[in-house]
Scaffold this active site. Structure first.
Site, mmCIF file in Angstrom:
data_model
loop_
_atom_site.group_PDB
_atom_site.id
_atom_site.type_symbol
_atom_site.label_atom_id
_atom_site.label_comp_id
_atom_site.label_asym_id
_atom_site.label_seq_id
_atom_site.Cartn_x
_atom_site.Cartn_y
_atom_site.Cartn_z
ATOM 1 C CG ASN A 1 2.576 -2.866 -8.508
ATOM 2 O OD1 ASN A 1 3.155 -2.500 -9.508
ATOM 3 N ND2 ASN A 1 1.804 -2.077 -7.812
ATOM 4 C CB CYS A 2 4.078 -8.841 -10.204
ATOM 5 S SG CYS A 2 3.454 -8.327 -11.809
ATOM 6 N N GLY A 3 6.679 -8.894 -10.709
ATOM 7 C CA GLY A 3 7.771 -9.018 -11.657
ATOM 8 C C GLY A 3 7.168 -9.612 -12.909
#
Lengths: 225, 1243
Positions: free
Chosen positions: A13-15
């Site tokens: 998950n992240c940007g």
């Protein structure tokens, strides 16, 4: 492995983001803008207990053939053929150990290895956790060995070669290709965004240009030991 | 070749299907593809598998856009406005590939194309800007590459299922419209479908065959006994489905013995516990956002995805995998594909395991011989034969077909007698069944109808049952964040508790199974006993006792004897009575996993005097979150008073709290922030020691909640900022938590508004909760609660109470081990809750890793709860779980002494255990699993259960066993927020106005939270009399203006990210662009997604568009925006929203209060509005004059605040635009009363 904690249970998950020159014009700015964007999204990623190890971030951008041609010429005194692909490889040991096997696979796919470049990095940037598991990073410069160049065949052969080389160990922790393409290249690692440029010296060079750059920064650890 | 933000929910299923299809992947562009050992990563991150899949498609010759559309299709099944040819394109693709479903944003580049695409729900943000140097920047946030406003040409966003693609060779930019247009024309998809696909529904009217026949009574009785259809299931499970198309509702938790520990015959499905989305991805709201969900099911062998032909469209299609008799017959007798019926009955003289292996061989034989439709039949066998359980059969057949690469050549239809409820049917599909025909459920309905226990025709009752099961299925898959049944099929999203390796490996390979248990021999033996009983005994079927306690039935941990004993003990305060109660509990027949472990110590016993005090231990106890609404005000206050007097903490639950209780002995020290955000104001938040984010609860993880209208009285409506008598819905996900980084943002928001509070996150136990806990610790939570599946509830569907979530022992141990492994254990406090009853429970939880303990049902029983399980009916006979004043007045006997007795008893019980172990304090046993060992003298039934992983202790790690940090401080120091407070503090303290200017960037998050918390602490709800103005230039970081207090006025010249005005309570926020962006203003996006979430007051003005879910759960804020995305005003219960531009789909879903004005210039609004709960009115008629006036004033104010070009246009020529406005009013509201609230606010 005993216990209920399973290392494989991680999640991504992240940007993310993309910087692109709409007209396809290459510049170093596209890369620095991408790095700056990554840095300004640091709060979207996680920080490990050593305060330095991120959960992975990276950059994917179109290959600057001139840059690598110069680098290989200067560092290794080798002249690369006009057409080449780059395989950006993480390998836990010395690449020389598996070179014969790699060459055999490449030959089967009508490809040949022109040069191996150890990617210039600054290891002391890394936090302890990342440092403990950091692999050797190589660039394999691969060209078609067929006389008449066919782009479609080249792409097919590259894909097949990569799959078969990965099967040598079949374990991401030992051998892992960040990228393997004539068009794009990936620089990535277990570090915070503000360290990626410090770590990969190539990224600091004004001569390294790109027209499009894609970037993820992740939250969960992939290779935490 | 891509970067992916998000998570693939059904990754196991997707990977399995790739394997299943791999033999069909033939493409001249990758001649050696069949030689690859693995097409797609089987382990490793889901992103890498997705990357592999897309790469394989593109390199194999599939058009890049077709490839990404195939793998991540937009919502096409239920979107009314979709072009027929585009719909056909998606439908055609779906016949040979299921979606890789989950929240996702992907960006990719292949050297020519640069592409960004979002998932069908738009659950990840994607903002972009194009500058005058022709550089486009797309990212999860706006402002990541800040440049002067005057150099920006376009500011936009990608919408759900949307695409933005740049062709860097030609310099062209495309959104999804031209791309879909291009894709739909490549082949005649619609024609192919029309001519080749058979839609079963439409052919049913002409069905000429026989109808459903009732079984002979004798056989029916034998069948119900053999397949364990207890009487209570008929009335509590099947009947509600057949009458209302609803699942039966229950209350309180599941206190039955785990299936593997039970002494009763239990169905195999009881060993399977449902997983659910938690933190790293959100559950979907299958009721409000139904447009993205689909149960569509296809039959027929799959073909090579690299080719496109009309043969690919030759399929049978049904709208649901749950078949009616007619549908089943139509499929079996279809004109395209051969079908073969195979009975699951086998000869008694072979073993169960052998029978399954024979079945596998037989199925393979028939599939290879060209019979794609395999119909397995589970029914009463002839004497001398036994039935293979449907789940074993489906699992075994599916695994075998996947293994040899034939699975995509076959469809598995199962006629099942054992599967009746939604969980059981979901298990069959989750382990590979294409479709299910619930034969015994239908027979039961026929029987009930014949006995007049059901009215209406049997055919209609069966249809209603099916409808209910479909709804239930949608709920189960949406709990996992999955939108289509095709992604769910074969995804194996369960944890197995109590089956051994041989069963798992043969039938459920790669499914999490951590404690072993029954093997094939055990199942075989039980089956034979059951068969003998079913055939020999002529008596009726027993009642059961699984759902409610029955004497002689299943063991219930809160049985009447134990309940009474506990009540006696707490009422009298007699320690001896408590000890009798504790003995009843501690020596019960093993029911829970911890019952198989006993405390053992090599130390010598120490004197009780040396053990830490009762007072110390009490500080580790919390009462679990139960809202005022679920329980009565008296019960709620009693709990709070008791916990406070003990030096412990009570939890407000999610219903808000009356401010009169703040600062008194009745205040709840733990304030909960749940998905409904009821009553969550800055004043509420600053009056807390702990702020708990409730991600999920044990009784219904992955689901929202409902407070039935009958329980919403005046008090509750006031506390929750809603309307009396109107049902209150808590959405399944927090709409601001779709990923771990979103949770980190909310934690940060809460720490800003109340810097002294600890932030806690409540999770439910399931496999993987350990990794989630580590992520939550990295997101800077101070406390993590792991709840077991057996937690209580005021109301929840029965299948959720019984089947979702795992035991807390597993979750707690996993979280503890994972945190230690990641070096994070010392940063967070771990709490466990779920059916804790005595000091021994506390001791065992501590040894497994908990340092804090939650109790819900226990103190309720102390207050008088008799565990009648009628809470959901508002009829609680003891006045605990009801709002009815008469019941509370006459029957509530709870008082704080009784609750205090309960906890003191437990604390002293703990002390006694500690002295036995020979340690002085709880700290000495936390995580010290050497003090637990599996009991030696156990029944054979329990010996095979393996708890070694549970009590594993890693001695090599140099990491604490419990929390040693005071607080888990974020890496982000929030410098700008601190600066603002410093500069404004004097003015606030002295009640003076001030105006301050700052630059802002996307890394400055939660701006406004810190200062609002300060104001709320000082001045309470009313806030500041003299407003202060804070002006910013740049791109505001996430949660701008969160928890905004009265008197705080914020303005941004630039734009803002997601969550603007989250929890806003008053004051004003303005987002505008002084230097207007050079391109068309109608498209300019100035704020992100999920703005005004849970807002209770205040005003927001945005002179641009907003993203998805604008004003979701708005309970009182006013806003003006110039365009919105999907799901605008979802679940709104108060306030008003004015939209001066176009909106996306599903406007006003679940809207029960407040109202909205929408300018509909292109006449598309009618279809975009979800008219389930709202009505649309025009405002240009006579009687709407006051509304017109109000609207004009609103627009004028908008212009005043923002200088909006659109507002100016409207004001100057209002008469022209007037006929294009709609007033959106909840059906429950009275139009005349709408404005009363606003004028009151304005004054």
């Amino acid at each position: 492995m005993p216990g209920l904690y399973k290392k494989e249970d991680f999640k991504d998950n992240c940007g993310f983001g993309l910087v692109s020159n709409i007209d396809g014009i290459k510049s170093h700015k596209v890369i620095t803008n991408s790095i700056n964007a990554l840095i300004s999204m640091t709060h979207r990623g996680g920080v490990g207990s050593d305060g330095k190890t991120g959960d992975g971030c990276g950059l994917l951008f179109d290959i600057d053939h001139d840059y690598f041609r110069n680098a290989v010429s200067k560092e290794l005194d080798i002249k690369l053929p006009e057409i080449f692909a780059v395989g950006q490889l993480f390998y836990n040991n010395k690449i020389e150990d598996i070179l014969p096997e790699i060459n055999k696979i490449l030959k089967n796919e009508k490809l040949s290895l022109s040069a191996i470049r150890k990617v210039p990095v600054k290891k002391n940037i890394l936090g302890k956790i990342a440092l403990d598991c950091s692999p050797n990073i190589y660039q394999l410069f691969i060209s078609p060995s067929e006389k008449v160049f066919n782009e479609q065949n080249f792409d097919t052969n590259l894909l097949q070669a990569r799959k078969f080389i990965e099967e040598i160990f079949f374990d991401d922790e030992i051998l892992y290709f960040c990228s393997f393409s004539s068009k794009t290249i990936v620089y990535k690692g277990l570090m915070l965004p503000n360290a990626i440029k410090e770590f990969y010296l190539d990224l600091q060079h004004k001569d390294l240009t790109a027209s499009s750059c894609v970037f993820p920064s992740k939250v969960f650890n992939q290779h935490e030991s | 070749m891509l970067a992916h933000n998000g998570e693939i929910n059904a990754i196991q299923g997707n990977r399995n299907w790739v394997k299943a299809r791999s033999s069909k992947f033939i493409t001249p562009l990758i001649p050696k593809i069949q030689k690859f050992k693995q097409l797609v990563n089987d382990t490793g991150s889901d992103s890498s598998s997705l990357d592999n899949m897309i790469e394989l498609l593109i390199k194999g010759g599939v058009n890049i856009f077709r490839a990404i559309r195939m793998v991540m299709p937009p919502a096409w099944q239920n979107t009314q406005s979709l072009d027929a040819d585009i719909r056909a394109f998606h439908e055609y693709n779906s016949m040979h590939m299921e979606p890789w479903d989950g929240p996702a944003g992907i960006v990719m580049s292949d050297g020519k194309w640069s592409i960004c695409m979002l998932d069908r729900n738009g659950l990840r943000p994607a903002r972009y800007q194009i500058d005058d140097k022709n550089i486009i920047t797309i990212a999860s946030e706006t402002g990541v590459n800040p440049i002067d406003s005057k150099n920006i040409i376009v500011k936009g966003r990608v919408q759900p299922g949307g695409i933005i693609a740049i062709n860097t060779q030609t310099g062209e930019i495309f959104n999804e419209n031209p791309i879909d247009d291009m894709l739909k024309d490549k082949k005649p998809y619609r024609k192919w479908l029309k001519e080749n696909a058979i839609y079963i529904e439409s052919s049913l009217d002409s069905y000429e065959g026989p109808g459903l026949k009732q079984m002979p009574a004798n056989d029916f009785l034998k069948t119900t006994k053999l397949f364990l259809l207890y009487k209570e299931e008929r009335s509590s499970v099947i009947k509600p489905l057949a009458v209302d198309s609803q699942e039966g509702t229950g209350s309180m938790g599941d206190d039955t013995a785990l299936a593997v520990m039970s002494k009763m015959h239990r169905q195999l499905y009881d060993f399977f516990r449902q997983q659910f989305a938690q933190v790293t991805n959100p559950p979907i709201d299958s009721l409000r956002e139904v447009g993205v969900m689909s149960l569509e099911t296809c039959f027929g062998p799959e073909l090579n995805i690299y080719e496109e032909s009309e043969n690919h469209a030759k399929r049978l299609v049904t709208t649901s995998p749950v078949l009616s008799y007619k549908k089943l017959q139509s499929i079996i007798n279809n004109s395209y594909f051969n079908s073969k019926e195979i009975s699951l009955s086998y000869d008694r003289n072979i073993s169960l395991e052998k029978a399954i292996k024979n079945l596998q061989k037989e199925v393979v034989k028939y599939v290879k011989a060209g019979n794609p439709i395999i119909h397995l039949v589970e029914e009463l066998p002839e004497p001398g034969k036994l039935p293979i359980n449907a789940l074993l059969a489906v699992g075994g057949v599916h695994q075998e077909l996947v293994k040899i690469g034939l699975r995509s050549d076959a469809n598995i239809i199962i006629s099942s007698s054992s599967a009746r409820d939604t969980h059981q049917i979901a298990c069959l599909i989750g382990f590979g069944a294409t479709a299910v025909y619930p034969t015994l459920a239908y027979q039961t309905i026929l029987d009930l109808t014949q006995r007049n226990e059901l009215k209406g025709s049997p055919h209609e009752n069966c249809a209603r049952y099916r409808k209910g099961v479909n709804k239930g299925l949608l709920k189960i898959i949406s709990k996992m964040g999955i939108s289509t049944i095709s992604s769910y099929r074969g995804s194996q999203l369960f944890e197995i508790v109590g089956l051994d390796k041989d069963i798992v490996d043969l039938c459920f390979k790669n499914t999490t199974s951590r404690v072993k248990g029954r093997d094939f021999k055990d199942l075989d033996k039980e089956l034979r006993v059951l068969d003998d009983y079913a055939r020999s005994n002529l008596s009726d079927m027993s009642v059961g006792g699984l759902l409610k306690y029955i004497h002689g039935g299943e063991y219930h941990a809160y049985n009447p004897e134990i309940v009474k004993k506990l009540q006696d003990a707490t009422a009298t305060g007699l320690e001896t009575t408590y000890k009798e109660y504790a003995h009843l509990v501690d020596s019960r027949p093993p029911a829970m996993l911890r019952d198989l472990l006993e405390v053992s110590s090599s130390h010598k016993k120490i004197d009780l005097k040396e053990v830490e005090s009762e007072k110390n231990i009490l500080t580790r106890f919390d009462s679990a979150g139960m809202s005022l609404g679920a329980i009565s005000p008296k019960a709620h206050e009693t709990l709070a008073e008791a916990m406070n007097a003990l030096g412990a903490r009570s939890n407000s639950g999610e219903g808000g709290e009356a401010s009169e209780r703040y600062g008194t002995s009745k205040m709840s020290k733990i304030k909960q922030v749940a998905s409904g955000r009821f009553g969550v104001t800055p004043h509420y938040l600053v009056n807390a020691e702990v702020l708990q984010i409730k991600i999920a609860q044990g009784a219904k993880p992955g689901e929202g909640g409902q407070l039935p209208g009958g329980k919403v009285n005046k008090l509750i409506a006031k506390l929750r900022y809603s309307t009396q008598g109107v049902t209150l819905i808590s959405p399944p996900p927090h709409h601001d938590i779709y990923s771990i980084e979103d949770l980190a943002q909310l934690i940060y928001d809460l720490k800003e508004v109340n810097p002294r509070a600890l932030v806690s996150v409540k999770l439910v136990s399931e496999p993987g909760v350990g990794t989630i806990a580590s992520g939550v610790a990295k997101a800077y939570a101070d406390l993590i609660t792991i709840s077991g599946h057996d937690g209580g509830t005021g109301a929840s569907p029965l299948t959720s109470i019984r089947y979702a979530g795992s035991p807390w022992e597993l979750g707690l141990a996993e979280a503890h081990q994972s945190l230690r492994n990641s070096g994070l254990r010392h940063k967070v406090r771990l709490q466990a809750d779920g059916g804790m009853k005595t000091g021994l429970d506390v001791i065992k939880a501590a040894i497994l890793g908990a340092e804090s303990f939650g109790f819900g049902t226990g103190p309720m029983i102390a207050m008088g709860c008799k565990y009648l399980r009628i809470c959901h009916l508002n009829n609680c006979a003891t006045g605990v779980a009801t709002q009815r004043e008469d019941l509370i007045k006459h029957h509530f006997i709870g008082d704080k002494e009784k609750v205090m007795n309960y906890f003191k008893f437990i604390a002293n019980d703990v002390r006694r255990h500690l002295s036995e172990i020979g340690v002085e304090k709880i700290e000495d046993i936390i995580g010290q699993t050497q003090y637990l060992e599996k009991m030696k003298s156990l029944d054979k039934q329990y010996q095979s259960i393996d708890l070694s992983d549970l009590i594993y202790k890693d001695n090599s790690l140099n990491e604490s066993f419990f929390c040693t940090s005071k607080k888990n401080n974020p890496w982000d120091k929030g410098l700008l927020a601190k600066k603002i407070l410093k500069e404004a503090k004097d003015s606030i303290d002295n009640e003076k106005s001030i105006s301050l200017d700052f630059r802002i960037s996307n890394t400055d998050r939660s701006i406004g939270g810190l200062i609002s918390g300060y104001v709320a602490k000082k001045y309470g709800e009313p806030g500041l009399i003299n407003p202060i103005n804070l002006n910013f230039a740049g791109s505001a970081g996430q949660s701008f203006g969160c928890w905004n207090a009265n008197g705080i006025q914020l303005m941004v010249d630039g734009d803002a990210n997601d969550y603007v005005g989250k929890g806003m309570n008053g004051g004003r926020i303005v987002i505008k662009n002084e230097t207007p962006v050079l391109a068309s203003n109608e498209e300019t996006v100035l704020v992100g997604n999920t703005c005004l979430y849970g807002a209770t007051g205040g005003e927001l003005y945005v002179s641009g568009r907003a993203g998805e879910r604008f004003a979701v759960r708005n309970s009182g804020a006013s806003a003006v925006i110039e365009g919105a995305g999907d799901h605008c005003c979802e679940y709104m219960t108060g306030g008003q929203v004015t939209v001066l531009g176009s909106v996306g789909a599903n406007f006003g879903a679940g809207m029960t209060g407040g109202f909205a004005y929408v300018l509909d210039e292109d006449k598309s609004f009618f279809d975009k509005c979800n008219r389930g709960l709202v009505n649309l009115e025009r405002i240009h008629t006579e009687e709407m004059q006051s509304h017109r006036k109000h609207l004009k004033e609103t627009i004028a104010e908008h212009y005043k605040q923002t200088n909006s070009v659109k507002a100016k246009e409207l004001i100057e020529d209002f008469d022209r635009f007037e006929p294009y406005f709609w007033l959106v009013v909840p059906a429950a509201s009275n139009i005349q009363d709408l404005l009363k609230a606003t004028t009151a606010n304005a004054a």
